[in-house]
Design a protein around this motif. Structure first.
Motif, PDB file in Angstrom:
ATOM      1  N   GLY A  48       0.814  -1.210   0.000  1.00 54.70           N
ATOM      2  CA  GLY A  48       0.000   0.000   0.000  1.00 54.70           C
ATOM      3  C   GLY A  48       0.849   1.261   0.000  1.00 54.70           C
ATOM      4  N   LEU A  49       1.919   1.263   0.773  1.00 53.05           N
ATOM      5  CA  LEU A  49       2.802   2.426   0.798  1.00 53.05           C
ATOM      6  C   LEU A  49       3.489   2.634  -0.547  1.00 53.05           C
ATOM      7  CD1 LEU A  49       4.397   2.072   4.330  1.00 53.05           C
ATOM      8  CD2 LEU A  49       2.761   3.804   3.569  1.00 53.05           C
ATOM      9  N   ARG A  50       3.864   1.554  -1.186  1.00 51.34           N
ATOM     10  CA  ARG A  50       4.485   1.681  -2.511  1.00 51.34           C
ATOM     11  C   ARG A  50       3.486   2.204  -3.539  1.00 51.34           C
ATOM     12  NH1 ARG A  50       8.956  -3.004  -3.447  1.00 51.34           N
ATOM     13  NH2 ARG A  50       9.943  -2.804  -1.408  1.00 51.34           N
ATOM     14  N   LEU A  51       2.248   1.753  -3.458  1.00 55.23           N
ATOM     15  CA  LEU A  51       1.226   2.233  -4.385  1.00 55.23           C
ATOM     16  C   LEU A  51       0.909   3.705  -4.123  1.00 55.23           C
ATOM     17  CD1 LEU A  51      -1.222  -0.802  -4.474  1.00 55.23           C
ATOM     18  CD2 LEU A  51       0.256   0.002  -6.325  1.00 55.23           C
ATOM     19  N   ALA A  52       0.879   4.100  -2.876  1.00 55.43           N
ATOM     20  CA  ALA A  52       0.567   5.486  -2.526  1.00 55.43           C
ATOM     21  C   ALA A  52       1.678   6.433  -2.953  1.00 55.43           C
ATOM     22  CB  ALA A  52       0.336   5.605  -1.024  1.00 55.43           C
ATOM     23  N   ALA A  53       2.905   5.935  -3.031  1.00 55.70           N
ATOM     24  CA  ALA A  53       4.028   6.783  -3.415  1.00 55.70           C
ATOM     25  C   ALA A  53       3.945   7.161  -4.893  1.00 55.70           C
ATOM     26  CB  ALA A  53       5.346   6.069  -3.128  1.00 55.70           C
ATOM     27  N   GLY A  54       3.236   6.407  -5.662  1.00 53.88           N
ATOM     28  CA  GLY A  54       3.086   6.711  -7.086  1.00 53.88           C
ATOM     29  C   GLY A  54       4.242   6.171  -7.902  1.00 53.88           C
ATOM     30  N   PRO A  55       4.027   6.167  -9.218  1.00 51.87           N
ATOM     31  CA  PRO A  55       5.074   5.615 -10.085  1.00 51.87           C
ATOM     32  C   PRO A  55       6.285   6.566 -10.183  1.00 51.87           C
ATOM     33  CG  PRO A  55       3.292   6.500 -11.390  1.00 51.87           C
ATOM     34  CD  PRO A  55       2.857   6.585  -9.961  1.00 51.87           C
ATOM     35  N   ARG A  56       7.399   5.995 -10.333  1.00 52.76           N
ATOM     36  CA  ARG A  56       8.607   6.783 -10.531  1.00 52.76           C
ATOM     37  C   ARG A  56       8.815   6.952 -12.032  1.00 52.76           C
ATOM     38  NH1 ARG A  56      12.977   4.207  -6.324  1.00 52.76           N
ATOM     39  NH2 ARG A  56      11.797   4.663  -4.451  1.00 52.76           N
ATOM     40  N   THR A  57       9.163   8.139 -12.430  1.00 54.73           N
ATOM     41  CA  THR A  57       9.391   8.371 -13.850  1.00 54.73           C
ATOM     42  C   THR A  57      10.860   8.175 -14.162  1.00 54.73           C
ATOM     43  OG1 THR A  57       9.688  10.711 -13.425  1.00 54.73           O
ATOM     44  CG2 THR A  57       7.479  10.008 -14.028  1.00 54.73           C
ATOM     45  N   ALA A  58      11.114   7.561 -15.290  1.00 52.55           N
ATOM     46  CA  ALA A  58      12.496   7.323 -15.718  1.00 52.55           C
ATOM     47  C   ALA A  58      13.085   8.608 -16.263  1.00 52.55           C
ATOM     48  CB  ALA A  58      12.535   6.216 -16.755  1.00 52.55           C
ATOM     49  N   VAL A  59      14.316   8.845 -15.943  1.00 53.51           N
ATOM     50  CA  VAL A  59      15.013  10.034 -16.435  1.00 53.51           C
ATOM     51  C   VAL A  59      15.813   9.623 -17.652  1.00 53.51           C
ATOM     52  CG1 VAL A  59      16.711  11.811 -15.870  1.00 53.51           C
ATOM     53  CG2 VAL A  59      15.116  10.991 -14.125  1.00 53.51           C
ATOM     54  N   ALA A  60      15.625  10.339 -18.730  1.00 55.81           N
ATOM     55  CA  ALA A  60      16.361  10.031 -19.960  1.00 55.81           C
ATOM     56  C   ALA A  60      17.784  10.573 -19.853  1.00 55.81           C
ATOM     57  CB  ALA A  60      15.667  10.643 -21.166  1.00 55.81           C
ATOM     58  N   VAL A  61      18.738   9.739 -20.156  1.00 52.24           N
ATOM     59  CA  VAL A  61      20.144  10.143 -20.139  1.00 52.24           C
ATOM     60  C   VAL A  61      20.581  10.335 -21.579  1.00 52.24           C
ATOM     61  CG1 VAL A  61      22.467   9.476 -19.480  1.00 52.24           C
ATOM     62  CG2 VAL A  61      20.534   8.846 -18.026  1.00 52.24           C
ATOM     63  N   LEU A  62      21.023  11.532 -21.884  1.00 50.97           N
ATOM     64  CA  LEU A  62      21.450  11.821 -23.259  1.00 50.97           C
ATOM     65  C   LEU A  62      22.944  11.832 -23.362  1.00 50.97           C
ATOM     66  CD1 LEU A  62      18.935  14.647 -24.112  1.00 50.97           C
ATOM     67  CD2 LEU A  62      18.801  12.242 -24.717  1.00 50.97           C
TER      68      LEU A  62
END
Length: 62
Positions: A48-62
């Motif tokens: 539940g805590l992981r779901l409440a934290a929301g998805p993490r967005t991937a950072v694009a490395v250029l």
């Protein structure tokens, strides 16, 4: 410090540590084993805590 004193202090401390370890083992043996309900409950809390934290967005490395 005299060598005899060093050895005496070492033996005293070793005896203290052994007594503490024995007390811990006795306390651990007397404890009730965790049942499935408790483990399942804490797993659900973690999910539940992981779901409440929301998805993490991937950072694009250029």
């Amino acid at each position: 410090m005299h060598p005899e004193m060093h050895v005496a202090l070492h033996r005293f401390r070793a005896a203290e540590l052994r007594a503490g370890a024995d007390a811990y083992r006795l306390a651990a043996a007397a404890r009730r084993p965790r049942d499935l309900r408790v483990r399942l409950g804490w797993t659900l809390v973690e999910v539940g805590l992981r779901l409440a934290a929301g998805p993490r967005t991937a950072v694009a490395v250029l």
